[in-house]
Design a protein around this motif. Sequence first.
Motif, PDB file in Angstrom:
ATOM      1  N   UNK A 179       0.828  -1.199   0.000  1.00  0.00           N
ATOM      2  CA  UNK A 179       0.000   0.000   0.000  1.00  0.00           C
ATOM      3  C   UNK A 179       0.865   1.252   0.000  1.00  0.00           C
ATOM      4  N   UNK A 180       0.338   2.328  -0.613  1.00  0.00           N
ATOM      5  CA  UNK A 180       1.083   3.581  -0.700  1.00  0.00           C
ATOM      6  C   UNK A 180       1.362   4.168   0.673  1.00  0.00           C
ATOM      7  N   UNK A 181       0.381   4.044   1.590  1.00  0.00           N
ATOM      8  CA  UNK A 181       0.596   4.610   2.923  1.00  0.00           C
ATOM      9  C   UNK A 181       1.708   3.888   3.673  1.00  0.00           C
ATOM     10  N   UNK A 182       1.891   2.593   3.385  1.00  0.00           N
ATOM     11  CA  UNK A 182       2.989   1.844   4.005  1.00  0.00           C
ATOM     12  C   UNK A 182       4.322   2.193   3.351  1.00  0.00           C
ATOM     13  N   UNK A 183       4.304   2.461   2.044  1.00  0.00           N
ATOM     14  CA  UNK A 183       5.538   2.789   1.330  1.00  0.00           C
ATOM     15  C   UNK A 183       6.150   4.084   1.843  1.00  0.00           C
ATOM     16  N   UNK A 184       5.309   5.059   2.170  1.00  0.00           N
ATOM     17  CA  UNK A 184       5.803   6.368   2.606  1.00  0.00           C
ATOM     18  C   UNK A 184       5.564   6.618   4.101  1.00  0.00           C
ATOM     19  N   UNK A 185       5.339   5.562   4.842  1.00  0.00           N
ATOM     20  CA  UNK A 185       5.025   5.685   6.269  1.00  0.00           C
ATOM     21  C   UNK A 185       6.123   6.402   7.038  1.00  0.00           C
ATOM     22  N   UNK A 186       7.381   6.117   6.707  1.00  0.00           N
ATOM     23  CA  UNK A 186       8.508   6.674   7.458  1.00  0.00           C
ATOM     24  C   UNK A 186       9.143   7.893   6.778  1.00  0.00           C
ATOM     25  N   UNK A 187       8.529   8.361   5.689  1.00  0.00           N
ATOM     26  CA  UNK A 187       9.042   9.547   5.007  1.00  0.00           C
ATOM     27  C   UNK A 187       8.440  10.775   5.693  1.00  0.00           C
ATOM     28  N   UNK A 188       9.168  11.281   6.684  1.00  0.00           N
ATOM     29  CA  UNK A 188       8.674  12.425   7.460  1.00  0.00           C
ATOM     30  C   UNK A 188       9.764  13.488   7.568  1.00  0.00           C
ATOM     31  N   UNK A 189       9.345  14.713   7.815  1.00  0.00           N
ATOM     32  CA  UNK A 189      10.290  15.816   7.961  1.00  0.00           C
ATOM     33  C   UNK A 189      11.186  15.597   9.169  1.00  0.00           C
ATOM     34  N   UNK A 190      10.621  15.080  10.241  1.00  0.00           N
ATOM     35  CA  UNK A 190      11.407  14.880  11.466  1.00  0.00           C
ATOM     36  C   UNK A 190      12.521  13.865  11.253  1.00  0.00           C
ATOM     37  N   UNK A 191      12.245  12.787  10.507  1.00  0.00           N
ATOM     38  CA  UNK A 191      13.289  11.783  10.253  1.00  0.00           C
ATOM     39  C   UNK A 191      14.376  12.346   9.327  1.00  0.00           C
ATOM     40  N   UNK A 192      13.960  13.106   8.329  1.00  0.00           N
ATOM     41  CA  UNK A 192      14.937  13.710   7.429  1.00  0.00           C
ATOM     42  C   UNK A 192      15.825  14.702   8.165  1.00  0.00           C
ATOM     43  N   UNK A 193      15.232  15.515   9.040  1.00  0.00           N
ATOM     44  CA  UNK A 193      16.003  16.479   9.826  1.00  0.00           C
ATOM     45  C   UNK A 193      16.958  15.768  10.776  1.00  0.00           C
TER      46      UNK A 193
END
Length: 299
Positions: free
Chosen positions: A58-72
Amino acid sequence: VGAHYASQLFVGEYHDSNRINELAEKSTGISRIAVCRMDVDDLGKAFISGFERPHAAAAEDQYKYVTISRTASFSRQMSRFFKYYINSILARVTKDALAVTIVYSGGDDVFLVGAWDHILEAAMRIQEDFQTYTCHTLHLSAGILLKNAKYPIRRSASEAAELEAFAKSHDGKNAVTIFEASAQQTYPWQIFQDKVINEKQNLLERFFANQEDAERGKAFLYRLLDLLRNSEQRINLARFAYLLARLEPKKNNPSYAMYAEFSKQMYQWYRNPTDRQQLITAIYIYVYQTRMKGDTDRA
């Protein structure tokens, strides 16, 4: 305004000396400095898609961990390694402190100047610790260039960047280009450490440590090096074997076992193109380590 307004600014500031000639004088053997440029491979790709799960249904699972906080957080941890931890990596005492100075370290790249053999140790140390720091998910490529202490540092930096770019062009990256921008002088880090340093250079050091005539040993190495460079001439294999045979001591000599190991390995390495090139690099390093003032640049 009070201590609670203070903020710690991390800076890669390890330095042994700010004078190039002093760094060169601390080299083992030949009095040279080395310039090292290192850079993280595919860091942009890691920022763009490092948190994606491409095989998720599912798309929501694919991007589940793509967050601004993790990138920062990822960006902050990268910066922390190159601006904070690198100081303790270089300051870690083994036998002597490293004669190395950080010119720049931050973001995802490093620029070091120092005694040439200390730079080799520093680069391998940084690469190994960075692999551990990132759980082997990211890696570095580097270019290491040797120069006279009087050579303009700005030009050295530019030429070292060319070697670094050559290392990044290696299949899979995660490599080091040493001395010159060529495929022959480019190695994956593990190969450089295990095969060039720990295997071939180590054998050279062990064998020549038992040779009483140091000058004769150097002349022998220069002749071997010439044959290795010109291995496409078929007659040179016989010349290589003849040179090795001339070193053979009597069988009751205590050094015979060491000679037998050395000659067997050298002959086998000559016949294999990969081992042959690694041996050429190992001889370069060994010759530089054992050079004395006044020796000519035959290597």
